[in-house]
Motif scaffolding. Structure first.
Motif: not given
Length: 215
Positions: A63-68, A107-113, A161-165
């Motif tokens: 939540a903190r990383c996504m919030g940033a 961390f955000v991307h690694a935690s997607a699932y 967001i999809g392409p840039v993510a």
């Protein structure tokens, strides 16, 4: 702020800082409560008191990383008026955030699932909701004015967001063909072309057919 509350916030920050540091150095395999306690100097009991368990700690860090990340996206729209310029600002802000805070972005991307997400979905949504609302609130007038195609908001979000993510995810994974500077130059216009409302004007050289009047 009461001293006890201040101490609690300081402890929470130390634990989250330590958790991100542990993840940055060793990935998810090294991400254990014992490693976080050893890095932070905070007791195991205090960690459980603030986060409940390891999943609670991971969810709070997510939540903190996504919030940033979302804070950077919201800030990129300040003072921007044009729809095209706003889309470019969002794309470039995402890429800048990835380059500047790779551990947080990873961390955000690694935690997607990750398994901890469903159990803490309400907390994570509460953290994201106001930030996403601010972005959508900026986009709505441009949709209403016809500058952006009138698509459902989740689809607009995915187009931006999809392409840039995905670009960021591959860069974080070490893909040698991904250059974030190049992406920042090339992606905004291509994403904008997918978002803008198509012109209704006839292409040059196309003549309008007219019906002949019957005698």
């Amino acid at each position: 702020m009461a001293p006890k509350q201040k101490r609690g916030e300081d402890t929470t920050k130390r634990l989250l800082d330590a958790a991100l540091d542990v993840f940055a150095k060793g990935g998810h395999e090294a991400f254990t409560v014992h490693a976080v306690v050893a890095t932070s100097g905070v007791s195991l009991g205090s960690l459980y008191h603030h986060f409940g368990n390891a999943d609670g700690l991971a969810a709070a860090l997510y939540a903190r990383c996504m919030g940033a990340l979302l804070d950077d996206l919201v800030a990129s729209l300040e003072g921007v008026r044009g729809a095209r310029a706003g889309v470019a600002a969002l794309v470039q802000a995402y890429l800048r955030h990835t380059a500047a805070q790779p551990a947080s972005a990873r961390f955000v991307h690694a935690s997607a699932y990750a398994s901890f997400l469903p159990a803490h979905a309400a907390m994570i949504l509460a953290s994201k909701q106001s930030r996403l609302a601010a972005i959508l609130e900026w986009l709505r007038p441009h949709v209403k004015a016809g500058r952006i195609a009138p698509l459902p908001e989740p689809l607009i979000e995915m187009l931006v967001i999809g392409p840039v993510a995905e670009t960021s995810r591959r860069w974080l994974a070490g893909a040698p063909e991904i250059d974030l500077d190049e992406a920042a130059r090339e992606l905004p216009e291509r994403i904008w072309q997918g978002l803008r409302r198509p012109s209704r004007r006839r292409p040059a050289g196309v003549r309008q057919k007219t019906r002949r009047k019957r005698p």
